[in-house]
Design an enzyme around this catalytic site. Structure first.
Site, PDB file in Angstrom:
ATOM      1  N   GLU A 114       0.753  -1.057  -0.083  1.00  0.00           N
ATOM      2  CA  GLU A 114       0.072  -0.039  -0.052  1.00  0.00           C
ATOM      3  C   GLU A 114       0.768   1.347  -0.027  1.00  0.00           C
ATOM      4  OE1 GLU A 114      -2.670   2.361   2.870  1.00  0.00           O
ATOM      5  OE2 GLU A 114      -2.770   0.395   3.414  1.00  0.00           O
ATOM      6  N   THR A 139      -3.144   3.420   5.742  1.00  0.00           N
ATOM      7  CA  THR A 139      -4.295   3.420   6.337  1.00  0.00           C
ATOM      8  C   THR A 139      -4.340   2.552   7.473  1.00  0.00           C
ATOM      9  OG1 THR A 139      -5.211   1.855   4.743  1.00  0.00           O
ATOM     10  CG2 THR A 139      -5.426   4.163   4.034  1.00  0.00           C
ATOM     11  N   ASN A 144      -2.324  -3.653  10.066  1.00  0.00           N
ATOM     12  CA  ASN A 144      -3.423  -3.243  11.039  1.00  0.00           C
ATOM     13  C   ASN A 144      -3.478  -4.384  12.115  1.00  0.00           C
ATOM     14  OD1 ASN A 144      -5.941  -5.233  10.742  1.00  0.00           O
ATOM     15  ND2 ASN A 144      -5.093  -5.064   8.826  1.00  0.00           N
TER      16      ASN A 144
END
Length: 405
Positions: A177, A244, A314
């Site tokens: 990403e 993110t 995450n």
């Protein structure tokens, strides 16, 4: 949209829905939810985070991959790396005959096998601008599952670069990403610099305050900066973005460090011109972090088990939050629990370790959460194994009490 580019699936949700349900749902997880996310079996209490597991973007990406197989039953289908960072999900896609291409910086070698009549699935993380251009030139069919939150970051990065800011990204420079996001800055002849953590941000702040040389900075970020990066030229104006899936508290700390350093160097009156920051942590990532913070805040947990791929940012963030407060075990699959031993990866380490007798005898309250790329089926299988250590099964779970956030 065209005959060779699809971004919204193929309208086959009803066709693939039953297979997705069989593969990724869990009756024991549903049972635990029905019990208020807080249940006991004997003297073992299990608390499940209110937000955990598959987010909308991941759910959508996996569904589109299944739809692609149904839409093109006789075609060769390639996937650009892992669709998400979960070994169970990627294994199931391989079982459907989807070929997962290894990562490589050179698009020519990475996509050498791909031909014009093949189908290529783009992962939820997105691809770099160069990779997209290379695939489009091959005229193959592209199925784009890039997460909407990632696309939102790209728009902000493009605007930032267009306005003359160097894009500083809180993220792992090697992550798919972050590489894709950084490439968006280059579209407008912009520059970028990737910071993994607060310690790396301090190096940049040291340069801005005049306490570190450009040579020191370039050596530190040799692989994490745009080509021909010049600190003296390219850190005059900074636009801060995030991968993110990073830890929000760390992103905010980095933002304040950089803001302060820019203020010291250029003065408060120049801050608006010299520094810009925008929150690009996705809402699902934040929801899962908030749910864990709520669990930790009750103060009644003895142990935390965090489930998700070891390369899932995450999931790593969730483990990092917990590890500073109580014994935490980050595992990537149910098989990590083997009898009284648990195979896990400690925070900020790159190898698994094995811990024996990890679940103490007697009354224990165990917290359970999972990263946004972990399906309920994996969470359920982990819970089954944990209960088995106490000679219990799902039918033994009873409501412990109200669990109100």
């Amino acid at each position: 949209m065209s005959d060779t580019y699809f971004q919204k699936g193929f309208g086959l949700k009803a066709t693939v829905g039953p297979a997705l349900a069989r593969s990724y749902r869990s009756s024991i997880v549903e049972h635990l939810k029905d019990l208020g996310y807080d249940a006991a079996a004997g003297d073992l209490r299990v608390k499940l985070a209110r937000e955990f597991g598959f987010c909308y973007g991941v759910d959508r990406a996996v569904e589109y991959a299944y739809e692609t197989r149904a839409q093109f039953p006789d075609s060769r289908i390639f996937l650009c790396g892992e669709i998400i960072h979960n070994p169970d999900v990627n294994s199931r896609l391989r079982a459907k005959g989807i070929i997962i291409l290894a990562d490589a910086k050179d698009p020519v070698s990475r996509f050498a096998e791909v031909q014009a009549d093949d189908v290529v699935i783009l992962p939820a993380f997105g691809l770099t601008v160069g990779e997209m251009e290379h695939l489009r030139a091959k005229h193959c069919v592209l199925v784009d599952t890039t997460c909407g939150s990632v696309l939102n970051v790209w728009k902000k990065v493009q605007r930032c670069a267009r306005d003359g800011f160097t894009v500083v990204i809180h993220g792992k420079h090697y992550h798919e990403e972050t590489r894709a996001t950084a490439s968006q800055a280059l579209m407008y002849n912009g520059k970028y610099l990737c910071l993994r953590d607060v310690a790396q941000a301090e190096v940049v702040c040291g340069f801005l305050r005049g306490g570190a040389s450009a040579t020191t900075l370039l050596e530190k970020f040799r692989d994490a900066a745009s080509p021909d990066f010049d600190p003296a030229r390219d850190l005059q104006r900074i636009g801060l973005a995030n991968q993110t899936t990073m830890l929000m508290t760390e992103s905010l700390a980095i933002q304040e460090l950089l803001r302060s350093a820019v203020r010291v160097r250029y003065g408060n009156e120049a801050l608006e011109y010299r520094f810009s920051a925008f929150d690009t942590i996705c809402s699902a990532t934040q929801d899962r972090q908030d749910a864990v913070m709520a669990m930790l805040g009750t103060g009644d947990l003895d142990i935390m088990v965090v489930i998700g791929g070891y390369n899932s940012s995450n999931t790593q963030a969730l483990a990092q939050m917990c590890a500073s407060r109580l014994p935490t075990y980050h595992i990537d699959a149910p098989g990590c629990i083997d009898g009284t031993e648990i195979r896990h990866r400690p925070v900020r380490q790159y190898s698994e370790v094995v811990t024996g007798n990890w679940l103490p005898s007697g009354p224990v309250t165990l917290g359970l959460t999972a990263g946004a790329s972990t399906p309920d089926s994996v969470v359920g299988d982990v819970l089954d194994r944990i209960l088995a250590l106490r000679g219990k099964t799902a039918v033994d779970l009873t409501r412990h009490g109200s669990y109100i956030l």
